[in-house]
Design a protein around this motif. Structure first.
Motif, short mmCIF file in Angstrom:
data_model
loop_
_atom_site.label_atom_id
_atom_site.label_comp_id
_atom_site.label_asym_id
_atom_site.label_seq_id
_atom_site.Cartn_x
_atom_site.Cartn_y
_atom_site.Cartn_z
N ASP A 78 1.01 -1.26 -0.07
CA ASP A 78 -0.19 0.07 -0.16
C ASP A 78 1.03 1.35 0.03
N ARG A 91 4.17 3.04 5.52
CA ARG A 91 4.23 2.84 7.01
C ARG A 91 4.98 4.02 7.56
N TRP A 148 8.09 5.78 11.43
CA TRP A 148 9.03 5.01 12.21
C TRP A 148 10.67 5.00 11.79
N THR A 173 9.68 3.85 5.47
CA THR A 173 8.28 4.01 5.15
C THR A 173 7.74 2.71 4.27
N ALA A 213 -5.61 4.18 -0.07
CA ALA A 213 -4.78 3.84 0.90
C ALA A 213 -5.03 2.09 0.80
N GLN A 214 -5.83 1.59 0.15
CA GLN A 214 -6.14 0.17 0.04
C GLN A 214 -4.86 -0.48 -0.66
N LYS A 251 -4.26 -8.51 7.71
CA LYS A 251 -4.14 -7.94 8.96
C LYS A 251 -3.09 -6.97 8.78
N PRO A 252 -3.20 -5.64 9.32
CA PRO A 252 -2.29 -4.60 9.25
C PRO A 252 -1.30 -4.92 10.20
N MET A 301 1.62 -2.44 12.23
CA MET A 301 1.76 -1.11 12.45
C MET A 301 1.13 -0.06 11.56
N ASP A 302 -0.44 -0.40 11.45
CA ASP A 302 -1.10 0.34 10.51
C ASP A 302 -1.10 0.33 9.23
N SER A 303 -0.33 -0.47 8.42
CA SER A 303 -0.15 -0.65 7.09
C SER A 303 -0.11 -2.22 6.74
N ARG A 304 -0.55 -2.52 5.31
CA ARG A 304 -0.39 -3.77 5.06
C ARG A 304 0.47 -4.07 4.26
#
Lengths: 339, 242
Positions: free
Chosen positions: A17, A20, A23, A30, A51-52, A124-125, A127-130
């Motif tokens: 996607d 991230r 971090w 990212t 964002a998909q 399942k993401p 840390m908020d990303s796939r």
């Protein structure tokens, strides 16, 4: 929940996607799509959330099936593709029926191809990303037998769309902005760099690509003793022997090799999509000129949405026209009035 | 007060790098970590990232919300405020290392560049209490420093294609516990079984910038026992100091 089954996959097929962010201080770059523009193109075509998650295919695609019909789009590198043997065009939406076989072959132009489903991939993401981040051990390369959950197509009846993106597969002049270490290089080295014609080397991946050229390397005084410092994707790093690497989405966060400048985000997809052997030259911008090219993902998406056009199929282009039921669809003519 | 003015440089169309020195010093590292804390606390509109490295901090911004000039002014305002005094480390890690030839292929070469015998090099590494000056390159990977002056040895000009995870490597007065799947120019001088990044856990990153670390030598056979024992993270201990 609909499932996408991978029946075969090339060696560089991953879920991606837009990555991230946030971090970097912990050493996690990212990441995300090597060509993020292709994700925005897919979102514009499908009317979906940018964002998909989608499937990224480096150099070679794979064979996929869905257990529920959904609209799909192929963006980025131009890859030979068909649904049950019927060729489909890139940069357009298509309906992939349940059980049909989508076959995506090798890249004819570009490097990174993308296969997006209207409802996105909903693994399942982390840390908020796939996004798969191979160097960070998040996710893995897809292989035959993998099953991925996908979201329902939110708007199956949306009319098909097409888009003609600007060419970004032929290299050419790439714009570079100064970075924190540009003035570590002698003016003559900078001038030589801007005059040199480079070829995209066969060595490259999601972390970065190497550039080949004739002549000596591009070095700094004391380059090998330099203090390691923060990196952004697009940075052009000179390794020990002065060979340039342009860093991409999955690059390291800190590095010690001197960086001559940074490819502006607007031109970075051209680097990611330059196939081995593609000619590249660099042009330095001032900081002001570079800043003027900054475009948010939202702005880019809105511009792409305006470029989308309804797709009208010309019967002349339909190879198997006679297979279609062209007349049995006749009706009494009052369908629209009936409840 | 820093001895020289920090340099502000562009780093991408949406970032400014604030660099406190061109050479790594403990003072420059302290200034960078301190500036990071104060910049984060200032909570300025349009700032998307405040990330520290060894001697620098990147301040990222959203060009839709603010401009490079405005961010530069905000940075200068924070820099004008006097630095706070940073107390000592909060934690001390003690980590075992194997230095046998099979585990330390470049120890002899690195020691020679530092003007030492391998035994002297090991003794100096054991004696040093190093600090986590920055985390980066790969997730959770610490840059540890600083070793004495004569450890200011350059990177190799050719890259080592890959190293085992947990490798102890050195260059420019620093040590790294290697965690990346990438080539490196640093020299491989020992082996730990320590994992700096555990993505499957709720605390994926072992270190925090500022932590203290001390290494101690173990025999190759003791090291293999540590490798086979999953109850600890590479035989390391972590003592909370304050």
């Amino acid at each position: 929940m609909p499932q996408l089954t991978v029946h075969s996959a090339g060696p560089g097929v991953t879920v991606q996607d837009l990555g991230r962010p946030g971090w970097k201080a912990q050493g996690l770059s990212t990441g995300g799509a090597a060509d993020p523009l292709a994700l925005l193109e897919a979102a514009a075509l499908l009317g979906s959330d940018p964002a998909q998650a989608v499937i990224e295919m480096m150099g070679f695609g794979g064979v996929f099936r869905l257990d529920a019909g959904t609209r799909i789009a192929l963006t980025g590198a131009k890859m030979q593709a068909d649904i049950d043997g019927e060729p489909i065009t890139p940069n357009a939406t298509h309906f992939l029926p349940a059980g049909a076989t989508l076959t995506i072959g090798g890249a004819k132009q570009g490097v990174f191809g993308y296969f997006a489903c209207a409802g996105g991939i909903i693994t399942k993401p982390v840390m908020d990303s796939r996004a798969t981040h191979l160097t960070a051990g998040i996710g893995k390369r897809l292989q035959a037998g993998d099953m991925l959950p996908i979201g329902e197509d939110p708007d199956r009846m949306r009319p098909p769309q097409k888009l003609t993106p600007e060419d970004r597969f032929s290299g050419g002049v790439i714009r570079v902005m100064p970075g924190p270490q540009t003035d570590f290089f002698a003016p003559a080295t900078l001038a030589l760099f801007a005059k040199t014609s480079f070829l995209r080397s066969p060595r490259g991946n999601r972390q970065g690509i190497r550039l080949d050229h004739e002549g000596g390397g591009f070095s700094t005084e004391g380059g090998l003793n330099q203090v390691s410092d923060l990196i952004v994707p697009g940075d052009i790093q000179m390794t020990g022997d002065g060979v340039p690497y342009v860093l991409l989405a999955e690059c390291q966060t800190i590095g010690g090799y001197p960086r001559i400048g940074s490819v502006i985000p607007r031109d970075l997809p051209k680097i990611a999509q330059a196939a081995p052997g593609t000619k590249i030259r660099f042009q330095f911008l001032t900081v002001e000129e570079a800043d003027a090219t900054a475009t948010s993902q939202g702005q880019t998406l809105r511009a792409l949405e305006k470029m989308c056009q309804p797709m009208v199929r010309d019967p002349h282009d339909i190879a198997d026209l006679l297979r279609y039921q062209l007349i049995s669809g006749a009706t009494r003519g009052d369908d629209l009035e009936r409840p | 007060m820093p001895t020289t003015e920090p340099e502000l440089r562009p780093l991408g169309v949406d970032g400014i790098l604030v660099r406190f020195a061109r050479r790594l010093t403990s003072q420059a590292n302290k200034s960078a970590l301190d500036f990071r804390d104060r910049m984060q606390a200032a909570d300025i509109a349009g700032i998307t990232e405040v990330a520290s490295s060894l001697v620098s901090v990147r301040v990222g911004f959203d060009p839709d919300v603010t401009t490079r000039q405005e961010v530069a002014q905000a940075i200068k305002a924070v820099l004008a405020v006097h630095e706070t005094t940073v107390a000592g480390p909060k934690r001390l890690w003690r980590i075992p290392v194997a230095f046998g030839p099979a585990y330390a292929p470049q120890l002899e070469e690195a020691a020679a560049l530092a003007g030492l015998t391998p035994a002297q090099a090991i003794a100096e590494i054991e004696a040093a209490i190093v600090r986590v000056m920055a985390i980066g390159f790969a997730p959770g990977q610490p840059y540890l420093g600083m070793l004495p002056d004569h450890w200011d040895i350059p990177r190799q000009s050719s890259l080592t294609e890959s190293l085992p995870p947990g490798a102890l490597i050195t260059a420019v007065r620093q040590l790294i516990i290697w965690a990346a799947d990438a080539p490196t120019g640093w020299r491989h001088i020992g082996q730990t079984a320590f994992r700096v990044y555990l993505p499957e856990t709720s605390q994926p990153f072992a270190f925090t910038a500022g932590d203290a670390v001390q290494f101690h030598a173990v025999s190759d056979s003791a090291f293999r026992d540590i490798q086979g024992n999953n109850d600890t993270n590479g035989g390391a201990t972590c003592e909370v100091l304050r």
